[in-house]
Design a protein around this motif. Structure first.
Motif, PDB file in Angstrom:
ATOM      1  N   ASP A 285      30.360 -13.485   6.693  1.00  0.00           N
ATOM      2  CA  ASP A 285      29.766 -13.038   5.440  1.00  0.00           C
ATOM      3  C   ASP A 285      28.287 -12.699   5.587  1.00  0.00           C
ATOM      4  OD1 ASP A 285      32.151 -13.370   3.942  1.00  0.00           O
ATOM      5  OD2 ASP A 285      31.804 -15.537   3.932  1.00  0.00           O
ATOM      6  N   ALA A 286      27.795 -12.655   6.813  1.00  0.00           N
ATOM      7  CA  ALA A 286      26.382 -12.402   7.044  1.00  0.00           C
ATOM      8  C   ALA A 286      26.063 -10.931   6.824  1.00  0.00           C
ATOM      9  CB  ALA A 286      25.997 -12.812   8.461  1.00  0.00           C
ATOM     10  N   PRO A 287      24.806 -10.616   6.519  1.00  0.00           N
ATOM     11  CA  PRO A 287      24.414  -9.214   6.363  1.00  0.00           C
ATOM     12  C   PRO A 287      24.643  -8.423   7.653  1.00  0.00           C
ATOM     13  CG  PRO A 287      22.725 -10.686   5.526  1.00  0.00           C
ATOM     14  CD  PRO A 287      23.702 -11.544   6.269  1.00  0.00           C
ATOM     15  N   ILE A 288      24.805  -7.142   7.490  1.00  0.00           N
ATOM     16  CA  ILE A 288      24.963  -6.224   8.619  1.00  0.00           C
ATOM     17  C   ILE A 288      23.612  -5.573   8.884  1.00  0.00           C
ATOM     18  CG2 ILE A 288      26.105  -4.146   9.453  1.00  0.00           C
ATOM     19  CD1 ILE A 288      28.397  -4.798   7.503  1.00  0.00           C
ATOM     20  N   THR A 289      23.050  -5.821  10.046  1.00  0.00           N
ATOM     21  CA  THR A 289      21.770  -5.227  10.422  1.00  0.00           C
ATOM     22  C   THR A 289      22.022  -3.999  11.283  1.00  0.00           C
ATOM     23  OG1 THR A 289      20.609  -7.350  10.370  1.00  0.00           O
ATOM     24  CG2 THR A 289      19.602  -5.597  11.657  1.00  0.00           C
ATOM     25  N   VAL A 290      21.418  -2.891  10.900  1.00  0.00           N
ATOM     26  CA  VAL A 290      21.555  -1.643  11.652  1.00  0.00           C
ATOM     27  C   VAL A 290      20.198  -0.966  11.761  1.00  0.00           C
ATOM     28  CG1 VAL A 290      23.964  -1.259  11.023  1.00  0.00           C
ATOM     29  CG2 VAL A 290      22.138  -0.379   9.572  1.00  0.00           C
ATOM     30  N   MET A 291      20.142   0.087  12.562  1.00  0.00           N
ATOM     31  CA  MET A 291      18.918   0.858  12.731  1.00  0.00           C
ATOM     32  C   MET A 291      19.202   2.355  12.684  1.00  0.00           C
ATOM     33  SD  MET A 291      16.408  -0.553  15.662  1.00  0.00           S
ATOM     34  CE  MET A 291      15.031  -1.583  15.211  1.00  0.00           C
ATOM     35  N   THR A 292      18.218   3.112  12.226  1.00  0.00           N
ATOM     36  CA  THR A 292      18.170   4.566  12.391  1.00  0.00           C
ATOM     37  C   THR A 292      16.744   4.927  12.779  1.00  0.00           C
ATOM     38  OG1 THR A 292      19.871   4.984  10.736  1.00  0.00           O
ATOM     39  CG2 THR A 292      18.409   6.799  11.247  1.00  0.00           C
ATOM     40  N   TRP A 293      16.585   5.756  13.785  1.00  0.00           N
ATOM     41  CA  TRP A 293      15.232   6.205  14.122  1.00  0.00           C
ATOM     42  C   TRP A 293      15.156   7.722  14.131  1.00  0.00           C
ATOM     43  CZ3 TRP A 293      16.830   2.858  18.568  1.00  0.00           C
ATOM     44  CH2 TRP A 293      17.527   3.555  19.556  1.00  0.00           C
TER      45      TRP A 293
ATOM     46  N   LYS B  31      26.123  -7.406   2.751  1.00  0.00           N
ATOM     47  CA  LYS B  31      24.871  -6.702   2.495  1.00  0.00           C
ATOM     48  C   LYS B  31      24.411  -5.959   3.746  1.00  0.00           C
ATOM     49  CE  LYS B  31      23.749  -7.816  -1.782  1.00  0.00           C
ATOM     50  NZ  LYS B  31      23.442  -6.810  -2.826  1.00  0.00           N
ATOM     51  N   LEU B  32      23.703  -4.883   3.519  1.00  0.00           N
ATOM     52  CA  LEU B  32      23.120  -4.129   4.620  1.00  0.00           C
ATOM     53  C   LEU B  32      21.654  -4.502   4.788  1.00  0.00           C
ATOM     54  CD1 LEU B  32      24.501  -0.542   4.001  1.00  0.00           C
ATOM     55  CD2 LEU B  32      25.251  -2.194   5.702  1.00  0.00           C
ATOM     56  N   ASN B  33      21.285  -4.817   6.008  1.00  0.00           N
ATOM     57  CA  ASN B  33      19.899  -5.071   6.369  1.00  0.00           C
ATOM     58  C   ASN B  33      19.431  -3.863   7.176  1.00  0.00           C
ATOM     59  OD1 ASN B  33      17.458  -6.488   6.716  1.00  0.00           O
ATOM     60  ND2 ASN B  33      18.145  -7.281   8.690  1.00  0.00           N
ATOM     61  N   VAL B  34      18.577  -3.043   6.582  1.00  0.00           N
ATOM     62  CA  VAL B  34      18.262  -1.732   7.166  1.00  0.00           C
ATOM     63  C   VAL B  34      16.854  -1.730   7.744  1.00  0.00           C
ATOM     64  CG1 VAL B  34      18.009   0.726   6.678  1.00  0.00           C
ATOM     65  CG2 VAL B  34      19.818  -0.590   5.579  1.00  0.00           C
ATOM     66  N   LEU B  35      16.740  -1.387   9.009  1.00  0.00           N
ATOM     67  CA  LEU B  35      15.447  -1.252   9.671  1.00  0.00           C
ATOM     68  C   LEU B  35      15.147   0.221   9.889  1.00  0.00           C
ATOM     69  CD1 LEU B  35      15.971  -3.955  12.433  1.00  0.00           C
ATOM     70  CD2 LEU B  35      14.916  -4.266  10.185  1.00  0.00           C
ATOM     71  N   THR B  36      13.881   0.599   9.824  1.00  0.00           N
ATOM     72  CA  THR B  36      13.499   1.988  10.055  1.00  0.00           C
ATOM     73  C   THR B  36      12.563   2.088  11.256  1.00  0.00           C
ATOM     74  OG1 THR B  36      11.604   1.878   8.562  1.00  0.00           O
ATOM     75  CG2 THR B  36      13.709   2.508   7.606  1.00  0.00           C
ATOM     76  N   CYS B  37      12.611   3.233  11.936  1.00  0.00           N
ATOM     77  CA  CYS B  37      11.777   3.400  13.128  1.00  0.00           C
ATOM     78  C   CYS B  37      11.316   4.833  13.302  1.00  0.00           C
ATOM     79  CB  CYS B  37      12.560   2.976  14.364  1.00  0.00           C
ATOM     80  SG  CYS B  37      11.589   3.011  15.852  1.00  0.00           S
ATOM     81  N   ASN B  38      10.079   5.000  13.643  1.00  0.00           N
ATOM     82  CA  ASN B  38       9.500   6.300  13.978  1.00  0.00           C
ATOM     83  C   ASN B  38       9.363   6.371  15.493  1.00  0.00           C
ATOM     84  OD1 ASN B  38       7.983   8.612  14.302  1.00  0.00           O
ATOM     85  ND2 ASN B  38       6.398   8.046  12.828  1.00  0.00           N
TER      86      ASN B  38
END
Length: 439
Positions: free
Chosen positions: A55-63, A97-104
């Motif tokens: 049941d933990a959040p899903i952490t993903v990335m998009t750069w 839940k979604l845990n969303v990280l952003t990257c440049n």
């Protein structure tokens, strides 16, 4: 080549299209985003933080690169953040839940590697819907941590060879092969103006594969700085060559990303004495905005062929994306439904959504996501692509593209200042790419 080839305004006969019926609606897709470093460019969509339990959040990335002097794709992380807000308001993906990280990635190899290391540190289950030309910097990091890369933009060959890559389109290989096929019967000498970069070095052979399939000579390869503020010299040299060819008026093919518009500004001035020379390019280097800015029907793009990966933005299959933008990204000019990066991000998270749903109540982790994708899961995208399924025994493995499972492209043309479909359905470039000299 001998004789003078006519310039045609109808779709070239050398292409053989394969129609794909469009189904209305698009599967909802999560859009999620990644961060170049701990200090710069980071943002987390509200939700839970990290973890990969049932049941933990899903952490993903998009750069994607932003605020650079070359190609920028701010719409990709912006769409991702908008979708994350929407999906979390509805209970997340598969109830998580979604845990969303952003990257440049700053169009920089060091920053791209930092993005990947950040993904590892934050226990991301995938990097999704991203853009970077520095595959040699980020793939080793992701592969070391066994983190899948879903729906990259298709800039580099590594995206079609890495066992951790799951592309949703045919990338530059399909676009350029399809464009070459379209130009083979329509152009005299062809000049490719492309970035003097590692990614740019891969482009000539791909365009040539399409040209050769139609019996045309290879294109002249003309390098250019990807961050130039003017291309007067490059325009002049391209036009000088087109005027000396034996096959009639030629075609100039700028594939410079965001700098294609800058090239066309220079080209318009230089081409006043060469009215018969045409231009052609690929989606991502041009869209309706750049056509408008260059003069619309009176500009240098008029009559140009443009290859893309997906149906035109007016297709009903994009209704889901448009609804999301209206509800969650209204007023954000970076998020344009006609932008190929935004479209690719949407489709990439369609894949993620189906993967998570296929796992049911089980753990969502990099390992389980990867196993689902490698286990034969077939993903439908509501008619935006063929159904997607990744294997290492696909048709293009023999020419070094084992992960390229969608070689379809669309052919569009600029007519009366508008980018419109040049033919119905899609063109499958598989056979053309099979004959490409990509060694």
């Amino acid at each position: 080549m001998t004789g003078r080839r006519p310039i045609r305004s109808t779709p070239p006969g050398g292409l053989r299209g394969r129609s794909r019926a469009t189904r209305t609606g698009v599967l909802s897709a999560g859009a999620l985003v990644a961060c170049a470093s701990l200090a710069v460019g980071c943002g987390v969509v509200p939700g839970a933080t990290g973890g990969s339990g049932d049941d933990a959040p899903i952490t993903v990335m998009t750069w994607a690169p932003q605020d650079t002097g070359a190609t920028n794709k701010p719409g990709m992380p912006a769409l991702a953040q908008a979708y994350a807000r929407w999906v979390n308001s509805q209970g997340g993906l598969g109830g998580r839940k979604l845990n969303v990280l952003t990257c440049n990635d700053h169009n920089d190899s060091v920053a791209a590697a930092k993005c990947a290391r950040r993904a590892v540190k934050e226990n991301a289950v995938a990097v999704v819907g991203s853009y970077s030309q520095y595959a040699d910097s980020f793939f080793p990091v992701l592969e070391g941590a066994r983190i899948p890369y879903i729906g990259g933009y298709g800039l580099t060959n590594s995206e079609f060879t890495s066992p951790l890559s799951y592309p949703v389109n045919g990338g530059q290989p399909a676009l350029l092969a399809g464009l070459g096929s379209a130009l083979a019967d329509s152009c005299g000498p062809v000049t490719l103006v492309r970035p003097d970069t590692i990614a740019g070095d891969q482009l000539p052979v791909l365009l040539d594969s399409g040209l050769s399939s139609g019996g045309h000579e290879r294109a002249h390869d003309q390098r250019a700085a990807e961050d130039a503020t003017s291309y007067d010299d490059q325009s002049g040299r391209a036009l000088a060559r087109e005027g000396t060819g034996p096959g009639g008026p030629g075609c100039v093919v700028p594939v410079l990303g965001d700098r294609t518009g800058t090239f066309m500004d220079s080209f318009r001035r230089a081409s006043e004495d060469h009215p018969d020379v045409r231009t052609a390019t690929v989606l991502g280097s041009v869209d309706q905005t750049t056509i408008n800015a260059s003069g619309g029907a009176s500009g240098p793009y008029e009559g140009a062929y443009v290859t893309g990966w997906y149906p035109s933005v007016g297709d009903p299959a994009w209704d889901g994306l448009k609804k999301l933008i209206k509800e969650q990204a209204f007023g954000n000019n970076d998020v344009d439904a006609a932008d190929a990066g935004v479209q690719t991000t949407w489709i990439a998270y369609t894949v993620l959504k189906e993967v998570v749903e296929s796992l049911g109540d089980g753990e969502v982790s990099a390992d389980t996501v990867r196993r689902a994708l490698d286990g034969g899961l077939e993903v439908g995208t509501g008619g935006l692509t063929p159904d997607l399924r990744w294997t290492f025994a696909d048709k293009l493995a023999s020419v070094g593209f084992p992960r390229l499972v969608n070689a379809d492209v669309t052919l569009q043309v600029v007519r009366d200042g508008r980018l419109v479909s040049a033919r119905q359905g899609t063109v499958d470039t598989t056979r053309t790419l099979q004959n490409a000299d990509v060694a």
